[in-house]
Design a protein around this motif. Structure first.
Motif, PDB file in Angstrom:
ATOM      1  N   UNK A  46      91.531  71.434 107.722  1.00  0.00           N
ATOM      2  CA  UNK A  46      91.392  70.080 107.181  1.00  0.00           C
ATOM      3  C   UNK A  46      90.076  69.921 106.416  1.00  0.00           C
ATOM      4  N   UNK A  47      89.012  70.510 106.943  1.00  0.00           N
ATOM      5  CA  UNK A  47      87.727  70.427 106.253  1.00  0.00           C
ATOM      6  C   UNK A  47      87.777  71.169 104.923  1.00  0.00           C
ATOM      7  N   UNK A  48      88.433  72.314 104.894  1.00  0.00           N
ATOM      8  CA  UNK A  48      88.551  73.075 103.646  1.00  0.00           C
ATOM      9  C   UNK A  48      89.273  72.263 102.572  1.00  0.00           C
ATOM     10  N   UNK A  57     103.089  91.552 102.916  1.00  0.00           N
ATOM     11  CA  UNK A  57     102.152  90.489 103.257  1.00  0.00           C
ATOM     12  C   UNK A  57     102.860  89.186 103.567  1.00  0.00           C
ATOM     13  N   UNK A  58     102.188  88.357 104.361  1.00  0.00           N
ATOM     14  CA  UNK A  58     102.605  86.978 104.595  1.00  0.00           C
ATOM     15  C   UNK A  58     101.541  86.082 103.974  1.00  0.00           C
ATOM     16  N   UNK A  59     101.944  85.260 103.014  1.00  0.00           N
ATOM     17  CA  UNK A  59     101.029  84.324 102.364  1.00  0.00           C
ATOM     18  C   UNK A  59     101.233  82.932 102.955  1.00  0.00           C
ATOM     19  N   UNK A  60     100.188  82.378 103.531  1.00  0.00           N
ATOM     20  CA  UNK A  60     100.222  81.019 104.063  1.00  0.00           C
ATOM     21  C   UNK A  60      99.340  80.117 103.212  1.00  0.00           C
ATOM     22  N   UNK A  61      99.943  79.081 102.619  1.00  0.00           N
ATOM     23  CA  UNK A  61      99.203  78.099 101.835  1.00  0.00           C
ATOM     24  C   UNK A  61      99.213  76.765 102.555  1.00  0.00           C
ATOM     25  N   UNK A  62      98.038  76.177 102.723  1.00  0.00           N
ATOM     26  CA  UNK A  62      97.897  74.886 103.392  1.00  0.00           C
ATOM     27  C   UNK A  62      97.611  73.827 102.324  1.00  0.00           C
ATOM     28  N   UNK A  63      98.485  72.817 102.252  1.00  0.00           N
ATOM     29  CA  UNK A  63      98.444  71.835 101.174  1.00  0.00           C
ATOM     30  C   UNK A  63      98.449  70.426 101.757  1.00  0.00           C
ATOM     31  N   UNK A  89      96.848  97.214 112.620  1.00  0.00           N
ATOM     32  CA  UNK A  89      95.918  96.163 112.159  1.00  0.00           C
ATOM     33  C   UNK A  89      96.423  95.500 110.879  1.00  0.00           C
ATOM     34  N   UNK A  90      96.158  94.220 110.775  1.00  0.00           N
ATOM     35  CA  UNK A  90      96.453  93.475 109.557  1.00  0.00           C
ATOM     36  C   UNK A  90      95.142  93.062 108.904  1.00  0.00           C
ATOM     37  N   UNK A  91      95.101  93.131 107.589  1.00  0.00           N
ATOM     38  CA  UNK A  91      93.951  92.641 106.838  1.00  0.00           C
ATOM     39  C   UNK A  91      94.179  91.162 106.558  1.00  0.00           C
ATOM     40  N   UNK A  92      93.252  90.314 107.014  1.00  0.00           N
ATOM     41  CA  UNK A  92      93.375  88.875 106.791  1.00  0.00           C
ATOM     42  C   UNK A  92      92.382  88.435 105.722  1.00  0.00           C
ATOM     43  N   UNK A  93      92.906  87.805 104.676  1.00  0.00           N
ATOM     44  CA  UNK A  93      92.069  87.295 103.588  1.00  0.00           C
ATOM     45  C   UNK A  93      92.196  85.777 103.575  1.00  0.00           C
ATOM     46  N   UNK A  94      91.062  85.079 103.709  1.00  0.00           N
ATOM     47  CA  UNK A  94      91.044  83.618 103.692  1.00  0.00           C
ATOM     48  C   UNK A  94      90.265  83.136 102.465  1.00  0.00           C
ATOM     49  N   UNK A  95      90.849  82.216 101.746  1.00  0.00           N
ATOM     50  CA  UNK A  95      90.205  81.691 100.549  1.00  0.00           C
ATOM     51  C   UNK A  95      90.769  80.305 100.274  1.00  0.00           C
ATOM     52  N   UNK A  96      90.558  79.826  99.060  1.00  0.00           N
ATOM     53  CA  UNK A  96      91.130  78.561  98.666  1.00  0.00           C
ATOM     54  C   UNK A  96      91.401  78.596  97.166  1.00  0.00           C
ATOM     55  N   UNK A  97      92.070  77.594  96.684  1.00  0.00           N
ATOM     56  CA  UNK A  97      92.394  77.491  95.269  1.00  0.00           C
ATOM     57  C   UNK A  97      91.864  76.161  94.754  1.00  0.00           C
ATOM     58  N   UNK A  98      91.054  76.235  93.717  1.00  0.00           N
ATOM     59  CA  UNK A  98      90.409  75.040  93.164  1.00  0.00           C
ATOM     60  C   UNK A  98      90.763  74.902  91.695  1.00  0.00           C
ATOM     61  N   UNK A  99      91.104  73.704  91.281  1.00  0.00           N
ATOM     62  CA  UNK A  99      91.323  73.419  89.868  1.00  0.00           C
ATOM     63  C   UNK A  99      89.969  73.381  89.164  1.00  0.00           C
ATOM     64  N   UNK A 100      89.791  74.225  88.155  1.00  0.00           N
ATOM     65  CA  UNK A 100      88.498  74.349  87.486  1.00  0.00           C
ATOM     66  C   UNK A 100      88.071  73.030  86.835  1.00  0.00           C
ATOM     67  N   UNK A 130      89.105  69.879  92.125  1.00  0.00           N
ATOM     68  CA  UNK A 130      89.917  69.511  93.285  1.00  0.00           C
ATOM     69  C   UNK A 130      90.365  70.756  94.042  1.00  0.00           C
ATOM     70  N   UNK A 131      90.251  70.707  95.361  1.00  0.00           N
ATOM     71  CA  UNK A 131      90.769  71.793  96.199  1.00  0.00           C
ATOM     72  C   UNK A 131      92.282  71.607  96.320  1.00  0.00           C
TER      73      UNK A 131
END
Length: 229
Positions: free
Chosen positions: A104-106, A130-136, A193-204, A208-209
């Motif tokens: 929620x903070x992200x 891979x499993x892609x999880x997007x939080x919107x 083992x799974x490689x976990x990558x956490x990031x976000x997507x921002x409109x330039x 806006x996140x």
């Protein structure tokens, strides 16, 4: 196990090569057959070898090299298509998540906002990668509950909403192990083992996140080139 691992790493046992039988290994190492079986089971759980029913055990095939973009400027779908990989995507869920402070903070979301998790399972050459999880945040995309189950590419969805250029903030990489559900989706064992990558997507343009992202990549079938373009 240490000796066999050394043989695999130094390619004394080649990818795709059939391993000696349990009895042959028991004789070679002068240990009970059950000791050999336990060792082989651990190797299989960790993704170093695999079994063919009625034929025996084999060293896993050579990893498929995959180039990843960690910059957040280009979607996974676009990147894989540009590189010529045989990519397939399956939307596996769109669900409202319980409150999770970090996510929620992200998203700069209020505690009373509705946040949806959209999951996609990615395949390369028919293998789950891979499993892609997007939080919107629903307040940013009011139709996400209805649109979410059909989304395969989040960037394509954002473009339809009027956004065009994307970037990301800090990208975090860590190692985790799959849950029983993730094992089923990724066709892997519990100790792979799974490689976990956490990031976000921002409109330039607007800053806006748009989403927070958590991606789980298999580590046993692929090599990942994370060289920055």
């Amino acid at each position: 196990m240490d000796d066999m691992m050394d043989r695999i790493v130094k390619r004394k046992l080649s990818p795709g090569e059939k391993l000696p039988s349990e009895n042959e290994l028991a004789d070679e190492y002068r240990v009970p057959r059950m000791t050999v079986r336990n060792a082989l089971t651990k190797f299989e759980e960790r993704g170093y070898i695999y079994s063919k029913q009625g034929k025996g055990r084999y060293v896993k095939e050579a990893s498929i090299p995959i180039q990843l973009s960690l910059t957040g400027r280009i979607s996974f779908t676009d990147k894989m298509n540009q590189m010529g990989y045989d990519l397939m995507t399956s939307n596996i869920y769109c669900e409202k998540m319980d409150y999770e402070m970090e996510v929620y903070q992200k998203l700069n979301a209020d505690e009373h906002d509705s946040v949806y998790r959209i999951g996609r399972l990615r395949y390369i050459n028919g293998e789950p990668i891979a499993i892609h999880n997007s939080y919107v945040n629903e307040s940013s995309f009011p139709e996400i509950k209805e649109d979410g189950p059909e989304i395969e590419s989040m960037f394509a969805y954002y473009r339809k909403q009027g956004f065009s250029d994307f970037t990301s903030r800090k990208t975090m990489l860590s190692i985790t192990f799959p849950t029983s559900k993730e094992q089923q989706l990724l066709s892997c064992k519990s100790m792979v083992p799974l490689i976990k990558v956490e990031s976000d997507c921002i409109d330039i343009e607007s800053k806006q996140v748009l989403e927070h992202t958590k991606i789980l990549y298999r580590s046993d079938k692929f090599k990942y080139d994370i060289t920055m373009d």
